[in-house]
Design an enzyme around this catalytic site. Structure first.
Site, PDB file in Angstrom:
ATOM      1  N   ARG A  16      -4.548  -5.300  -3.585  1.00  0.00           N
ATOM      2  CA  ARG A  16      -3.938  -4.038  -3.871  1.00  0.00           C
ATOM      3  C   ARG A  16      -4.428  -2.864  -3.252  1.00  0.00           C
ATOM      4  O   ARG A  16      -5.573  -3.033  -2.477  1.00  0.00           O
ATOM      5  CB  ARG A  16      -3.897  -4.193  -5.423  1.00  0.00           C
ATOM      6  CG  ARG A  16      -5.630  -4.460  -5.702  1.00  0.00           C
ATOM      7  CD  ARG A  16      -6.018  -3.322  -6.915  1.00  0.00           C
ATOM      8  NE  ARG A  16      -5.978  -2.168  -6.708  1.00  0.00           N
ATOM      9  CZ  ARG A  16      -6.910  -1.432  -6.149  1.00  0.00           C
ATOM     10  NH1 ARG A  16      -7.848  -1.917  -5.609  1.00  0.00           N
ATOM     11  NH2 ARG A  16      -6.652  -0.178  -5.879  1.00  0.00           N
ATOM     12  N   GLY A  17      -3.892  -1.808  -3.356  1.00  0.00           N
ATOM     13  CA  GLY A  17      -4.217  -0.657  -2.852  1.00  0.00           C
ATOM     14  C   GLY A  17      -3.595  -0.520  -1.341  1.00  0.00           C
ATOM     15  O   GLY A  17      -3.175  -1.372  -0.684  1.00  0.00           O
ATOM     16  N   GLN A  58      -8.118  -0.373 -12.748  1.00  0.00           N
ATOM     17  CA  GLN A  58      -8.869  -0.622 -11.390  1.00  0.00           C
ATOM     18  C   GLN A  58     -10.096   0.150 -11.267  1.00  0.00           C
ATOM     19  O   GLN A  58     -10.945   0.067 -10.383  1.00  0.00           O
ATOM     20  CB  GLN A  58      -7.866  -0.038 -10.382  1.00  0.00           C
ATOM     21  CG  GLN A  58      -6.541  -0.805  -9.934  1.00  0.00           C
ATOM     22  CD  GLN A  58      -5.429  -0.594 -10.989  1.00  0.00           C
ATOM     23  OE1 GLN A  58      -5.664  -0.322 -11.982  1.00  0.00           O
ATOM     24  NE2 GLN A  58      -4.366  -1.016 -10.255  1.00  0.00           N
ATOM     25  N   ARG A  86       6.259  -4.650  -3.358  1.00  0.00           N
ATOM     26  CA  ARG A  86       5.767  -3.580  -3.915  1.00  0.00           C
ATOM     27  C   ARG A  86       6.538  -2.270  -3.081  1.00  0.00           C
ATOM     28  O   ARG A  86       6.353  -2.255  -2.125  1.00  0.00           O
ATOM     29  CB  ARG A  86       4.528  -3.369  -4.021  1.00  0.00           C
ATOM     30  CG  ARG A  86       3.429  -4.422  -4.900  1.00  0.00           C
ATOM     31  CD  ARG A  86       2.077  -4.053  -5.131  1.00  0.00           C
ATOM     32  NE  ARG A  86       2.235  -3.027  -6.105  1.00  0.00           N
ATOM     33  CZ  ARG A  86       1.175  -2.595  -6.597  1.00  0.00           C
ATOM     34  NH1 ARG A  86      -0.090  -2.716  -5.885  1.00  0.00           N
ATOM     35  NH2 ARG A  86       0.992  -1.681  -7.684  1.00  0.00           N
ATOM     36  N   ASN A 141       0.211   8.686  -5.951  1.00  0.00           N
ATOM     37  CA  ASN A 141      -0.877   7.677  -6.136  1.00  0.00           C
ATOM     38  C   ASN A 141      -0.903   6.922  -7.731  1.00  0.00           C
ATOM     39  O   ASN A 141       0.268   7.247  -8.550  1.00  0.00           O
ATOM     40  CB  ASN A 141      -2.147   8.509  -6.022  1.00  0.00           C
ATOM     41  CG  ASN A 141      -3.499   7.883  -5.969  1.00  0.00           C
ATOM     42  OD1 ASN A 141      -3.540   6.734  -5.026  1.00  0.00           O
ATOM     43  ND2 ASN A 141      -4.366   8.184  -6.707  1.00  0.00           N
ATOM     44  N   ASP A 180      -0.658   6.642  -2.208  1.00  0.00           N
ATOM     45  CA  ASP A 180       0.125   5.490  -1.813  1.00  0.00           C
ATOM     46  C   ASP A 180       1.381   6.132  -0.878  1.00  0.00           C
ATOM     47  O   ASP A 180       1.894   5.021   0.044  1.00  0.00           O
ATOM     48  CB  ASP A 180       0.774   4.870  -2.983  1.00  0.00           C
ATOM     49  CG  ASP A 180      -0.359   3.900  -3.634  1.00  0.00           C
ATOM     50  OD1 ASP A 180      -0.993   4.595  -4.490  1.00  0.00           O
ATOM     51  OD2 ASP A 180      -0.396   2.820  -3.431  1.00  0.00           O
TER      52      ASP A 180
HETATM   53  O1  MRU Z   1      -1.495  -0.414  -8.162  1.00  0.00           O
HETATM   54  P1  MRU Z   1      -2.427  -0.351  -7.119  1.00  0.00           P
HETATM   55  O2  MRU Z   1      -3.919  -0.900  -7.638  1.00  0.00           O
HETATM   56  O3  MRU Z   1      -2.305  -1.071  -5.782  1.00  0.00           O
HETATM   57  O4  MRU Z   1      -2.669   1.094  -6.671  1.00  0.00           O
HETATM   58  C1  MRU Z   1      -3.524   1.606  -5.923  1.00  0.00           C
HETATM   59  C2  MRU Z   1      -3.632   3.160  -5.777  1.00  0.00           C
HETATM   60  O5  MRU Z   1      -2.844   3.947  -6.169  1.00  0.00           O
HETATM   61  C3  MRU Z   1      -4.602   3.619  -4.722  1.00  0.00           C
HETATM   62  O6  MRU Z   1      -5.375   4.986  -5.166  1.00  0.00           O
HETATM   63  C4  MRU Z   1      -4.036   3.735  -3.421  1.00  0.00           C
HETATM   64  O7  MRU Z   1      -3.260   2.781  -3.334  1.00  0.00           O
HETATM   65  C5  MRU Z   1      -4.894   4.297  -2.352  1.00  0.00           C
HETATM   66  S1  MRU Z   1      -5.890   3.105  -1.853  1.00  0.00           S
HETATM   67  C6  MRU Z   1      -6.840   3.558  -0.687  1.00  0.00           C
END
Ligand code: MRU
Length: 354
Positions: free
Chosen positions: A45-46, A194, A88, A245, A235
């Protein structure tokens, strides 16, 4: 350096983030379908890490189809990219990486090259570029943090979410390395925690002072004067600076504005979507309601209660002080103008906005 994804022994290997911090388990992924499920279920993820994993997925598809000839291998890469694109919707890095891999595959095929080998090189290049971008973001962002004080972050924008080092946590890491006395406040980040599970784990490993808070404690700590800056990842950033985000980031930004605390967004250029005029067009992923009705696998609400579960929200550009990228920093009050100038920047001859 910690990296959440790699390609080894003909497999995509992923540090399973669903199981952190309890156990460190590496998944050995041998198919595009398995990888797609790993992205959907947040094993990886991220935004940048999803893009990197998807790039390795295209390389995996080319490798597996290689024996049946170049035309079939190219078709397999295209099919892999289509499947991975359905995992996603919000993080644009995924689509950016898939488009880059698809174009590269077509070039390699047209030139009669070795699709499997050359696509793996391309995925490794995307990975290496992201890691380098994070270090540059860290260097630029660290200068914007105070010499000492509390810094709030939301979700996990660390090494686990990128090719390594992190974006928001990269800024914090670089600031600490430069001698700044930073104390991190990590929002736990409901529903999937997270912040509690991943950000706290990463920072403890690095020996960076961190205190975990529930999401609803941020306002109180701001009022007590314990937070001097907020730094978050992204994101997708629209060309006016509106930033998607993790859900809750918008709330943090509203609180920060009320308390006169700057909020910095740290993200690689692959997160900037110059095709979108503003954040209203950013697709927001809606996830399964069970994530809200339960807490770490145990039910915490009546099973029949309706819920909404948007995974992201959009922070308007007007609440953001700076967007830190490896190309340079876009600053309020002209985030849009700065992003435009950074977009036009000749990367072979960098200069201009810093
Ligand atoms: O749902 P996730 O855990 O993938 O969401 C991640 C985030 O919102 C992070 O802040 C974003 O992807 C930046 S990661 C460098």
């Amino acid at each position: 350096m910690l990296t959440p994804v790699e390609f080894r022994d003909a497999h995509v290997r992923i540090l399973d983030q669903r199981r952190l911090p309890q156990e460190e388990v590496w998944l050995k992924i041998g198919s595009v379908e398995e990888l797609s499920r790993a992205i959907e279920t947040l094993s990886v993820r991220g935004a940048p890490a999803i893009g990197i994993a998807a790039a390795y997925g295209c390389a995996l598809a080319a490798r597996q189809a290689g024996a049946v000839g170049p035309a079939r291998a190219l078709a397999a890469v295209r099919a892999a990219a289509e499947r991975l694109a359905r995992t996603r919707p919000t993080a644009v890095n995924l689509f950016w990486a898939l488009e880059r891999m698809r174009k590269r595959a077509e070039q390699i095929a047209a030139a009669g090259g070795d699709l499997a080998m050359d696509l793996l090189r391309e995925a490794e290049q995307i990975h290496a570029e992201d890691r380098a971008a994070c270090e540059e973001i860290g260097r630029r962002g660290a200068e914007l943090l105070p010499q000492e004080g509390g810094v709030l972050t939301h979700c996990n924008a660390g090494a686990l979410a990128t090719g390594g080092f992190g974006t928001a946590l990269g800024v914090i890491r670089a600031a600490v390395a430069a001698g700044k006395r930073i104390h991190v406040y990590a929002d736990e980040t409901r529903p999937l925690l997270q912040g509690a599970r991943l950000t706290a784990w990463e920072l403890l490993q690095d020996g960076i002072p961190v205190t975990l808070i529930c999401d609803n404690m941020a306002a109180h700590l701001m009022r007590l004067g314990r937070i001097q800056a907020c730094v978050v990842g992204a994101d997708r950033i629209a060309r006016n600076g509106d930033t998607a985000n993790k859900i809750g980031t918008y709330g943090v930004a509203v609180l920060a504005r009320h308390h006169n605390i700057p909020i910095l967004v740290a993200a690689p250029w692959s997160t900037v979507d110059m095709a979108l005029p503003d954040g209203s067009r950013i697709p927001i992923e809606e996830r399964d309601g069970q994530e809200v009705r339960s807490f770490q696998g145990s039910m915490c609400a009546p099973p029949a209660v309706p819920v909404v579960n948007p995974a992201f929200d959009v922070t308007p550009a007007s609440l953001i002080q700076a967007i830190v990228t490896e190309r340079g920093v876009a600053r309020a009050p002209d985030l849009a103008g700065d992003l435009q100038r950074l977009s036009a920047k000749n990367l072979d001859n960098p200069g201009g906005i810093s």
